[in-house]
Design an enzyme around this catalytic site. Structure first.
Site, PDB file in Angstrom:
ATOM      1  N   PHE A  56     -30.905  37.054 -38.708  1.00  0.00           N
ATOM      2  CA  PHE A  56     -31.538  36.497 -37.517  1.00  0.00           C
ATOM      3  C   PHE A  56     -30.915  35.136 -37.228  1.00  0.00           C
ATOM      4  O   PHE A  56     -30.521  34.420 -38.150  1.00  0.00           O
ATOM      5  CB  PHE A  56     -33.052  36.338 -37.740  1.00  0.00           C
ATOM      6  CG  PHE A  56     -33.828  37.573 -37.346  1.00  0.00           C
ATOM      7  CD1 PHE A  56     -33.691  38.741 -38.067  1.00  0.00           C
ATOM      8  CD2 PHE A  56     -34.673  37.551 -36.248  1.00  0.00           C
ATOM      9  CE1 PHE A  56     -34.383  39.891 -37.698  1.00  0.00           C
ATOM     10  CE2 PHE A  56     -35.378  38.687 -35.874  1.00  0.00           C
ATOM     11  CZ  PHE A  56     -35.237  39.858 -36.589  1.00  0.00           C
ATOM     12  N   LYS A 114     -21.394  35.541 -42.382  1.00  0.00           N
ATOM     13  CA  LYS A 114     -22.303  36.104 -43.389  1.00  0.00           C
ATOM     14  C   LYS A 114     -22.108  37.613 -43.560  1.00  0.00           C
ATOM     15  O   LYS A 114     -22.901  38.267 -44.240  1.00  0.00           O
ATOM     16  CB  LYS A 114     -23.752  35.766 -43.038  1.00  0.00           C
ATOM     17  CG  LYS A 114     -24.015  34.243 -42.964  1.00  0.00           C
ATOM     18  CD  LYS A 114     -25.491  33.909 -42.923  1.00  0.00           C
ATOM     19  CE  LYS A 114     -25.734  32.433 -42.643  1.00  0.00           C
ATOM     20  NZ  LYS A 114     -27.128  32.032 -42.864  1.00  0.00           N
ATOM     21  N   ASN A 133     -41.430  25.362 -41.979  1.00  0.00           N
ATOM     22  CA  ASN A 133     -41.080  25.460 -40.559  1.00  0.00           C
ATOM     23  C   ASN A 133     -42.125  26.280 -39.822  1.00  0.00           C
ATOM     24  O   ASN A 133     -43.076  26.777 -40.427  1.00  0.00           O
ATOM     25  CB  ASN A 133     -39.675  26.038 -40.396  1.00  0.00           C
ATOM     26  CG  ASN A 133     -39.577  27.414 -41.014  1.00  0.00           C
ATOM     27  OD1 ASN A 133     -40.247  28.343 -40.580  1.00  0.00           O
ATOM     28  ND2 ASN A 133     -38.764  27.549 -42.061  1.00  0.00           N
ATOM     29  N   LYS A 140     -22.451  33.538 -37.044  1.00  0.00           N
ATOM     30  CA  LYS A 140     -23.236  33.880 -38.244  1.00  0.00           C
ATOM     31  C   LYS A 140     -22.932  35.296 -38.714  1.00  0.00           C
ATOM     32  O   LYS A 140     -22.833  35.560 -39.913  1.00  0.00           O
ATOM     33  CB  LYS A 140     -24.732  33.713 -37.964  1.00  0.00           C
ATOM     34  CG  LYS A 140     -25.128  32.246 -37.996  1.00  0.00           C
ATOM     35  CD  LYS A 140     -26.567  31.968 -37.665  1.00  0.00           C
ATOM     36  CE  LYS A 140     -26.723  30.465 -37.448  1.00  0.00           C
ATOM     37  NZ  LYS A 140     -28.043  30.072 -36.991  1.00  0.00           N
ATOM     38  N   LYS A 145     -47.958  13.696 -58.118  1.00  0.00           N
ATOM     39  CA  LYS A 145     -48.025  13.433 -56.686  1.00  0.00           C
ATOM     40  C   LYS A 145     -47.348  12.087 -56.369  1.00  0.00           C
ATOM     41  O   LYS A 145     -47.551  11.112 -57.107  1.00  0.00           O
ATOM     42  CB  LYS A 145     -49.503  13.380 -56.294  1.00  0.00           C
ATOM     43  CG  LYS A 145     -49.754  13.349 -54.829  1.00  0.00           C
ATOM     44  CD  LYS A 145     -51.253  13.294 -54.567  1.00  0.00           C
ATOM     45  CE  LYS A 145     -51.494  12.691 -53.202  1.00  0.00           C
ATOM     46  NZ  LYS A 145     -52.844  12.229 -53.021  1.00  0.00           N
ATOM     47  N   ASP A 188     -33.394  25.540 -45.225  1.00  0.00           N
ATOM     48  CA  ASP A 188     -31.991  25.314 -45.590  1.00  0.00           C
ATOM     49  C   ASP A 188     -31.850  24.274 -46.698  1.00  0.00           C
ATOM     50  O   ASP A 188     -30.815  24.203 -47.351  1.00  0.00           O
ATOM     51  CB  ASP A 188     -31.193  24.856 -44.359  1.00  0.00           C
ATOM     52  CG  ASP A 188     -30.941  26.012 -43.393  1.00  0.00           C
ATOM     53  OD1 ASP A 188     -30.809  27.151 -43.866  1.00  0.00           O
ATOM     54  OD2 ASP A 188     -30.896  25.771 -42.168  1.00  0.00           O
TER      55      ASP A 188
HETATM   56  N1  CTP Z   1     -30.860  32.588 -44.316  1.00  0.00           N
HETATM   57  C1  CTP Z   1     -30.895  32.916 -45.657  1.00  0.00           C
HETATM   58  N2  CTP Z   1     -30.925  31.932 -46.616  1.00  0.00           N
HETATM   59  C2  CTP Z   1     -30.916  30.633 -46.257  1.00  0.00           C
HETATM   60  C3  CTP Z   1     -30.872  30.288 -44.894  1.00  0.00           C
HETATM   61  C4  CTP Z   1     -30.836  31.277 -43.955  1.00  0.00           C
HETATM   62  O1  CTP Z   1     -30.898  34.099 -45.982  1.00  0.00           O
HETATM   63  N3  CTP Z   1     -30.969  29.706 -47.195  1.00  0.00           N
HETATM   64  C5  CTP Z   1     -30.796  33.651 -43.298  1.00  0.00           C
HETATM   65  C6  CTP Z   1     -32.022  33.767 -42.432  1.00  0.00           C
HETATM   66  O2  CTP Z   1     -32.971  34.651 -43.003  1.00  0.00           O
HETATM   67  C7  CTP Z   1     -31.465  34.319 -41.142  1.00  0.00           C
HETATM   68  C8  CTP Z   1     -30.066  33.765 -41.089  1.00  0.00           C
HETATM   69  O3  CTP Z   1     -29.754  33.368 -42.425  1.00  0.00           O
HETATM   70  O4  CTP Z   1     -31.356  35.725 -41.178  1.00  0.00           O
HETATM   71  C9  CTP Z   1     -29.838  32.641 -40.141  1.00  0.00           C
HETATM   72  O5  CTP Z   1     -30.442  31.502 -40.561  1.00  0.00           O
HETATM   73  P1  CTP Z   1     -29.978  30.027 -40.084  1.00  0.00           P
HETATM   74  O6  CTP Z   1     -30.727  29.066 -40.923  1.00  0.00           O
HETATM   75  O7  CTP Z   1     -30.131  29.923 -38.611  1.00  0.00           O
HETATM   76  O8  CTP Z   1     -28.439  30.060 -40.413  1.00  0.00           O
HETATM   77  P2  CTP Z   1     -27.463  28.894 -40.814  1.00  0.00           P
HETATM   78  O9  CTP Z   1     -26.226  29.572 -41.260  1.00  0.00           O
HETATM   79  O10 CTP Z   1     -28.171  27.989 -41.736  1.00  0.00           O
HETATM   80  O11 CTP Z   1     -27.111  28.227 -39.432  1.00  0.00           O
HETATM   81  P3  CTP Z   1     -27.458  26.819 -38.771  1.00  0.00           P
HETATM   82  O12 CTP Z   1     -26.116  26.238 -38.624  1.00  0.00           O
HETATM   83  O13 CTP Z   1     -28.072  27.187 -37.435  1.00  0.00           O
HETATM   84  O14 CTP Z   1     -28.397  26.085 -39.647  1.00  0.00           O
END
Ligand code: CTP
Length: 399
Positions: free
Chosen positions: A316, A334, A203, A330, A282, A272
């Site tokens: 974040f 979390k 990303n 969140k 490859k 994610d």
């Molecule tokens: N994060 C994490 N591990 C992951 C994904 C996210 O620790 N596998 C943490 C990020 O470092 C950040 C927070 O979760 O602090 C928010 O990430 P985000 O991807 O926006 O959260 P999601 O719960 O996946 O929400 P969304 O529905 O927006 O995808």
């Protein structure tokens, strides 16, 4: 505070006189060091009269050959205003050929840099690289501001207002130790999830926010562990950097290093989804459409939330809409103490930018908006709020 004011050779040198006066008015001791070029713009006598002290000008025409060392040791903070492009380059590269640049190397305290120059000189990649080096060392950079420049152009390059520089000096000098004895664990940057041995999913995260947090925490006395995805940033001075690539590697390092951490900040943009089993070879080009099946990565923040104990946990949230509701969701799901929420997809804040604009959503129910500022400034606001929050949570616990 005992402040050394280093004055560089730019038109804005006259504004340094105003800054010296302002700092004196605010009760600080100010001693001025001028570069040779600065003396072409303003006479040392101006500063001597304002500060009531001798002005340092020449490395070799001094009573003692080690005067720069003594001067460095006697002062609490070094402020450089205006910092010209040339002066920034010298500081970044450690070139010590006059009193100010030699003193800079001998000085071990906090440094505030206020650049001023023509907009094209400011935007030149060489200056931007030097800026990054200075920020990576933990120096606080104030400005430059935007507006009419002495060269007749308009843009970024004006010296920040003396009040803003004085405020930054006081903030930098005032809280050198409020995170002393604390271990802060920070994750930063993107993760890269391989699709095959040469391709990956990732990303746009630059890592700048996480690195700014690491620099700010170290400057406030913390032991900092920075677990970083692949970024183009110099490792901050005094910070233990652990490079990782994937979400799984990041998770492993977070839990290996969690022990002593009292504050954990998950600034990383963790992917994610990933390919659970990466092919050894490859993928070959074909004319047909291909599809890949992605599995969710471990949610490191959610796992931390389940095992946090009395640590402060900060997540974040990068959102394109419903900023506060999403951040609050969140925070609750979390089990965080704070979620730093920012809108992405807008102009010049967010991923690649040096600036940001965020809302701090707290466990107490409060939401604090932090208007557009440098990521370093935002980092300090986050730590200010965290320390306040810890006091509130302790007080509530005692009751
Ligand atoms: N994060 C994490 N591990 C992951 C994904 C996210 O620790 N596998 C943490 C990020 O470092 C950040 C927070 O979760 O602090 C928010 O990430 P985000 O991807 O926006 O959260 P999601 O719960 O996946 O929400 P969304 O529905 O927006 O995808």
């Amino acid at each position: 505070m005992k402040i050394l004011l280093g004055v560089g050779g730019g038109i804005a040198a006259y504004k340094a006189a105003e800054l010296a006066r302002l700092l004196m008015e605010r009760g600080h001791d100010v001693e001025v060091v001028m570069t040779g070029a600065a003396q072409d713009f303003v006479r040392p006598l101006t500063f001597a009269a304002l500060t009531g002290r001798k002005v340092h000008t020449d490395l070799f025409a001094i009573e003692s050959a080690i005067e720069h060392i003594a001067v460095a040791e006697e002062h609490d903070l070094l402020a450089i205003a205006p910092a010209t492009a040339d002066l920034m380059a010298k500081l970044a590269h450690g070139q010590a050929d006059d009193f100010l640049s030699t003193l800079y190397l001998a000085f071990t305290g906090p440094v505030v840099v206020a650049p001023a120059m023509n907009v094209n000189m400011w935007e030149h990649p060489a200056t931007q690289k030097n800026l990054e080096t200075l920020q990576g060392r933990g120096h606080r950079v104030v400005g430059p501001a935007e507006g009419y420049l002495a060269c007749g152009m308009t843009g970024l390059g004006r010296l920040a207002e003396p009040e803003a520089i004085a405020d930054a000096i006081e903030r930098e000098g005032g809280k050198r130790s409020d995170l002393e004895g604390e271990t802060v664990l920070i994750t930063a940057g993107p993760t890269q999830e391989p699709l095959d041995p040469v391709r990956y999913l990732s990303n746009r995260s630059s890592g700048k926010m996480g690195y700014a947090l690491a620099v700010a925490a170290a400057a406030r006395g913390a032991d900092v562990v920075l677990i970083s995805g692949p970024v183009q940033l110099a490792p901050p001075r005094g910070v233990k950097v652990i490079p990782v690539r994937t979400a799984v590697e990041m998770r492993e390092q977070v839990f290996l290093n969690l022990g002593p951490a009292g504050i954990v900040i998950k600034a990383a943009a963790v992917a994610d989804f990933h390919l659970a089993r990466v092919p050894d070879q490859k993928l070959k080009k074909t004319a047909a459409r291909i599809s890949v099946e992605l599995d969710p990565t471990p949610d490191i923040l959610a796992e931390l939330g389940r095992e946090k104990g009395d640590r402060l946990l900060i997540g974040f949230a990068a959102e394109t809409q419903n900023l506060q509701q999403e951040a609050r969701r969140k925070l609750e799901t979390k089990n965080c103490d704070m979620v730093v929420a920012n809108l992405v997809g807008g102009n010049d804040t967010g991923f690649e930018s040096d600036q940001n604009e965020v809302v701090l959503v707290l466990r107490t129910g409060e939401a604090i908006s932090v208007s557009r500022a440098s990521k370093r400034e935002i980092a300090d606001r986050i730590f200010d709020q965290l320390l306040k929050l810890r006091l509130t949570l302790h007080a509530a616990h005692e009751r």
